[in-house]
Design a protein around this motif. Structure first.
Motif, mmCIF file in Angstrom:
data_model
loop_
_atom_site.group_PDB
_atom_site.id
_atom_site.type_symbol
_atom_site.label_atom_id
_atom_site.label_comp_id
_atom_site.label_asym_id
_atom_site.label_seq_id
_atom_site.Cartn_x
_atom_site.Cartn_y
_atom_site.Cartn_z
ATOM 1 N N VAL A 466 0.377 -7.530 1.311
ATOM 2 C CA VAL A 466 -0.738 -7.579 0.258
ATOM 3 C C VAL A 466 -0.389 -8.847 -0.565
ATOM 4 O O VAL A 466 -1.319 -9.021 -0.998
ATOM 5 N N LEU A 470 -4.242 -10.906 -2.002
ATOM 6 C CA LEU A 470 -3.903 -11.596 -3.034
ATOM 7 C C LEU A 470 -4.512 -12.767 -2.738
ATOM 8 O O LEU A 470 -5.177 -12.974 -4.179
ATOM 9 N N VAL A 473 -7.881 -13.928 -3.483
ATOM 10 C CA VAL A 473 -8.205 -14.059 -5.262
ATOM 11 C C VAL A 473 -8.559 -15.112 -5.060
ATOM 12 O O VAL A 473 -9.442 -15.980 -6.057
#
Length: 530
Positions: A466, A470, A473
């Motif tokens: 995860v 992320l 981004v």
């Protein structure tokens, strides 16, 4: 626009109830005609239309007025010839070879419409794939129905929308053949599956990536009709007739495609166009594979060596590999990679997968897993790999993702990183909100639907996975927003592409290893159809 939308509704009505429920897909298809920007691939395919329409067959693979020479297999050239018969009714000037970079509104409209119409093959293939997945009994929640989720994952696929309808290519048409071939094997209709794949190979030779999976699977599970009790091959069950049937299919399709060129003695010329090894190890924008990491490591060692005064900067090769050009180059510190090296690495990377479906076939599901590993192995280690080739793994993996929690987690990692790696294809400021919104829509649906589908089996991703996702981004903000406003834009124009490629390469490599682990560490079980 109203007319096109009406046609799309008609095309969707004949599908199953699952596809009717997925009517929300239709608005996305309207983007296809709205995004009529002219890209390089529009010029490429216009030139191919002109070549096949205006010149005799004997000159197709010799014509070089444009730099965009015909470099697809002959069956695709015949396909372009068929399209040209319709194209002349839109704008006959597009069919003149000397009209380089010709892109009238009628030309662009025709090409966009041709992609939409040929996508019927992809819609039908998606429908057949949805028929191959198991449906839970009594489920009324649409997100708990694997067939619905799979339909959206295929028809809404962000990467396919980008490369076909915002960029420009006929990948939907081609992937339709691939998915339909896979579906036929899942339905135990092996001769139909083989025929479809033979046509696909003669339409675009990049699908040689998955040819080993097809060859070994059909030999092991079709030509050998029975297994021993321990799952090993029963040699006495070999069927020469089945082998001859497969051979006849492949031979007849290849004869249809290459026959005229063989008769004219032009086979070497055709093959030289199909396999241009002088284009260099990497594409202008590095595909997120092992060679992107290798290039960065070489560059880092070179910089470190100069700073430590271990290397003389004047003696190093020029930094052509970061120049954004399609050409051969030499590495500075690490050994330079040749086509032969990439071939050996590719074969070694797919060998365990191919051996696995010979020793432990696991039916059509094992074949599909092997197909994915062959696609990723060739993507990871191949010569001059295009970033768009990641879709060869992403789309078929959608089928496994709706069936297995483990595969769903791999799918989320591979899809998110693979799709983001396509961002550089859309590089104008006007396209930024389009690609961001479309990818967010697809990614949010993928995470939500697959989490719902596998809710009883635990989390799909580990915490570190995860965190890595992320990180995309941060990469996106740095490359798409911060970098264009910085002074580095003029000095290091290739930097955003390098960062994107390297960061995504780590995710693709990780997904490749996880997929391999899921194949090699699987418990022995009876083969079952999806």
């Amino acid at each position: 626009m109203v007319t096109v939308a009406s046609v799309q509704v008609v095309l969707l009505r004949w599908r199953s109830n699952v596809f009717k429920a997925e009517a929300s897909v239709c608005p996305a298809w309207s983007v296809k005609l709205l995004c009529v920007c002219v890209c390089v691939c529009v010029c490429v395919h216009r030139n191919w239309l002109a070549i096949t329409h205006s010149l005799p067959v004997s000159r197709w693979y010799y014509e070089n007025t444009s730099e965009w020479t015909l470099d697809y297999p002959p069956l695709f050239a015949w396909f372009e010839l068929g399209l040209s018969q319709v194209a002349r009714r839109f704008d006959a000037n597009m069919l003149q070879v000397e009209n380089l970079n010709y892109a009238s509104p009628a030309t662009v409209l025709f090409q966009r419409l041709s992609v939409i119409v040929t996508d019927v093959v992809f819609i039908y293939a998606a429908r057949e794939c949805c028929r191959c997945v198991r449906e839970p009994k009594g489920s009324r929640d649409v997100l708990s129905r694997p067939s619905f989720v799979l339909a959206v994952l295929l028809l809404w696929n962000f990467g396919l929308l980008v490369v076909d309808h915002i960029h420009f290519q006929y990948n939907g048409f081609l992937f339709g053949f691939l998915l339909l071939s896979v579906a036929k094997h899942l339905q135990s209709q092996h001769l139909q599956g083989a025929l479809l794949f033979a046509f696909l190979l003669n339409l675009k030779h990049i699908y040689l990536y998955v040819a080993p999976a097809y060859g070994v699977y059909l030999l092991r599970s079709y030509c050998f009709a029975q297994d021993n009790k321990d799952g090993s091959v029963r040699w006495s069950s070999f069927s020469p007739l089945r082998l001859l049937a497969l051979g006849a299919i492949v031979t007849s399709v290849c004869a249809l495609s290459f026959g005229p060129f063989i008769a004219m003695g032009q086979l070497p010329q055709v093959l030289s166009r199909l396999f241009p090894f002088k284009r260099g190890l990497c594409h202008a924008y590095w595909a997120p594979n092992i060679w992107a990491l290798y290039n960065v490591l070489d560059k880092s060692l070179a910089v470190l060596g100069v700073r430590l005064k271990l290397l003389e900067e004047a003696e190093l090769p020029p930094a052509s590999m970061t120049g954004g050009l399609v050409q051969e180059f030499e590495h500075s510190v690490l050994p330079s990679v040749t086509p032969a090296v990439t071939l050996v690495c590719t074969l070694l990377s797919i060998l365990p997968a191919v051996a696995s479906i010979w020793l432990r076939p696991h039916g059509a599901q094992g074949f599909l897993r092997c197909l994915l590993l062959c696609a990723l192995g060739c993507f990871m280690f191949g010569w001059h790999v295009h970033e768009k080739a990641i879709l060869i793994a992403i789309l078929p993996l959608s089928i496994l993702a709706v069936e297995s929690r483990e595969d769903a987690g791999i799918f989320l990692i591979l899809t998110t990183t693979g799709h983001y790696s396509l961002f550089p294809l859309l590089f104008t400021p006007a396209e930024l909100p389009i690609k961001v919104v479309l990818m967010l829509m697809f990614t949010i649906f993928s995470f939500t639907a697959l989490r719902k589908l596998h809710s009883a089996q635990g989390s799909l991703l580990h915490p570190l996975e995860v965190i890595y996702l992320l990180g995309l981004v941060a990469v996106a903000i740095a490359c798409e927003v911060v970098f264009p406003l910085s002074p580095w834009q003029q000095r290091l124009p290739f930097l955003p592409l390098l960062v994107t490629s390297v960061y995504c390469a780590m995710g693709v490599c990780y997904a490749f290893l996880r997929l391999y682990a899921s194949l090699l560490l699987r418990r022995e079980e009876k083969p079952k159809q999806l």
